[in-house]
Motif scaffolding. Structure first.
Motif, PDB file in Angstrom:
ATOM      1  N   GLN A 117       0.860  -1.224   0.108  1.00 23.90           N
ATOM      2  CA  GLN A 117       0.030  -0.061  -0.121  1.00 23.90           C
ATOM      3  C   GLN A 117       0.814   1.161  -0.163  1.00 23.90           C
ATOM      4  N   CYS A 170       2.617   4.830  -1.707  1.00 21.66           N
ATOM      5  CA  CYS A 170       3.616   5.196  -2.774  1.00 21.66           C
ATOM      6  C   CYS A 170       4.738   6.249  -2.373  1.00 21.66           C
ATOM      7  N   VAL A 217      -1.824  10.318  -4.039  1.00 28.65           N
ATOM      8  CA  VAL A 217      -1.770   9.060  -3.493  1.00 28.65           C
ATOM      9  C   VAL A 217      -1.025   9.064  -2.259  1.00 28.65           C
ATOM     10  N   ARG A 272      -2.893   7.825   0.812  1.00 30.71           N
ATOM     11  CA  ARG A 272      -2.636   6.346   0.950  1.00 30.71           C
ATOM     12  C   ARG A 272      -1.437   6.052   1.975  1.00 30.71           C
ATOM     13  N   GLN A 292      -0.563   0.469  -5.050  1.00 32.17           N
ATOM     14  CA  GLN A 292      -0.339   1.734  -5.755  1.00 32.17           C
ATOM     15  C   GLN A 292       0.810   1.680  -6.661  1.00 32.17           C
ATOM     16  N   ASN A 293       1.875   0.780  -6.346  1.00 29.75           N
ATOM     17  CA  ASN A 293       2.922   0.810  -7.127  1.00 29.75           C
ATOM     18  C   ASN A 293       3.778  -0.631  -6.875  1.00 29.75           C
TER      19      ASN A 293
END
Ligand code: SAM
Length: 440
Positions: free
Chosen positions: A155, A157, A166, A170, A201-202
């Protein structure tokens, strides 16, 4: 049993969070309902990546006030990115709102609901955590939908893209331990899941912030070995982290589907620099070239932002040129919108008019429609394997599924096929999907 209704805005990450919320609520004896009027608990799971997300949330909540007025004891809660971003402000502006939970606080929801039910508090939890154990309540029934399941692997970034909210909503990058991920995939396989979508996310920077952890390509290798799983997908990736090892995984892992979503955002070096994406157009092109060399059947999709501050006609033209050159099978395109706390909102004027943004979006989308249609038509006559995962949106009596390359195929077939693999002959194509005939 009490009933809950949940409205979800945004991406697959949010859809997955809503599924997780549903599982947690099941444990405290709530069952889902499609009818908001009959719900005892109404939740809004929000996204603030683009547009006027906050206004949308305030207006939905405003409209929901009536449900509390008509029935006693109804609880209304907000979660997700807007909850993280607005926090206390939401509770102040919406007196009928009972609870607010941030992006890393889903696990706290059961106790927050209890607290709100007791009517002695309006709980709010928006803390960020450094230990990934807050993600560890994913087990539970009802995860198998059409043979597919999401699996969160990380989760947050750590990138610094200037337009992106984000990292603010996040949090920083945090990866789940690989043994837990593999354990979850094994358990899903036992429940009948055949395709897993690894989420984050990444995702391709998986493990980087966890000393001693394996990297993303190695994680894919481990998931590939899980019996019962036949397809692996993942989203979303950052071009900076498309490593040679990951390219090799596409060439060598049987279960890894030949599809990569790799957001480029712009085809112009100067715009990419203002976006702080950390790669040039040339570097992106070279990575795609390397990938296509090792895995020629790979299908690519991307995200494009048009109308970024200062984007000139020439810079925009470079994006069109990149789309023509790379021939993605699909793109997701957006007009730039300044987001709170982001660098681009602080540094640059949102100086491209709404009309120009709209015109550029139309140009990008119509160029892509032509490319997608041509690429889809090339599939006519081919045999493809699809995992049937739902009823077709187009016509009764049809089911839909995706090819390994992530193309949607609609075909005549009964609902009993849900969750099965079928071979289809492609008989027709539109820009968005394929039409097929199931070969029994
Ligand atoms: N990790 C992804 C990446 O590589 O950039 C970001 C995923 S983001 C949740 C989904 C897409 O929304 C982005 O790729 C971008 O195209 C778009 N987006 C994000 N912020 C935006 C903004 N401020 N304005 C317009 N579009 C935006």
């Amino acid at each position: 049993m009490k009933k809950f209704y949940i409205q979800t805005y945004g991406c697959q990450m949010n859809q997955n969070d809503s599924q997780r919320i549903a599982r947690l609520l099941g444990r405290i004896d709530y069952m889902p309902t499609e009818s908001i009027e009959s719900a005892d608990l109404i939740l809004l799971n929000t996204c603030s990546v683009r547009d006027r997300a906050e206004q949308k949330v305030y207006s939905a909540l405003g409209a929901w006030k009536q449900f509390k007025e008509h029935r006693d004891g109804v609880i209304i809660g907000v979660g997700g990115c807007v909850a993280q971003q607005e926090g206390e402000t939401l509770l102040k502006r919406m007196p009928h709102l009972d609870l607010v939970f941030g992006t890393q606080n889903i696990h706290k929801l059961p106790e927050m609901i209890e607290e709100a039910q007791a009517r002695n508090a309006r709980p709010m939890e928006t803390a960020f955590y450094r230990d990934p154990s807050y993600l560890e309540d994913a087990e539970g029934p009802a995860r198998v939908q059409g043979g597919k399941a999401f699996v969160t692997i990380m989760q947050g970034c750590n990138k610094v893209c200037s337009f992106c909210i984000v990292p603010h909503v996040r949090g920083r990058e945090i990866s789940r331990p690989s043994w837990r991920i593999i354990g979850e995939v094994e358990s899903l396989a036992h429940q009948g899941v055949k395709e897993v979508m690894l989420l984050g996310q990444n995702v391709n920077s998986y493990g980087k912030t966890m000393p001693g952890e394996i990297n993303f390509a190695e994680l894919l290798g481990r998931v590939d070995q899980v019996d019962g799983i036949r397809r692996i997908r993942f989203t979303t990736s950052h071009p900076q982290d498309l490593s040679p090892e990951l390219i090799e995984a596409f060439a060598t892992l049987d279960k890894l589907c030949e599809h990569l979503h790799l957001p480029v955002q712009s085809g112009s070096d100067s715009v990419l620099a203002r976006m702080r994406r950390g790669y040039t157009r040339d570097e992106y092109l070279r990575r795609i070239e390397g990938l296509r060399e090792r895995c020629p059947e790979i299908s690519l999709s991307t995200d494009i932002i048009v109308g970024f501050p200062g984007e000139t006609e020439r810079e925009f033209g470079e994006t069109l040129e990149l789309l023509t050159r790379l021939e993605y099978s699909e793109i997701f395109s957006f007009t730039y919108s300044p987001r709170p706390q982001t660098v681009s909102a602080k540094l640059y004027n949102d100086d491209i008019s709404e009309q120009v943004k709209k015109d550029r979006l139309t140009a990008v989308q119509s160029l892509q429609r032509g490319i997608s249609l041509r690429k889809n038509r090339e599939r006519i006559g081919e045999l493809e394997s699809i995992l049937v995962d739902g009823r077709s949106r187009l016509k009764n009596g049809q089911v839909m599924g995706r090819t390994r390359g992530n193309r949607i195929v609609n075909a005549l077939g009964a609902e009993g096929l849900l969750g099965t693999f079928q071979t289809v002959r492609i008989t027709g194509a539109t820009a968005n999907s394929l039409i097929g005939e199931i070969l029994f």
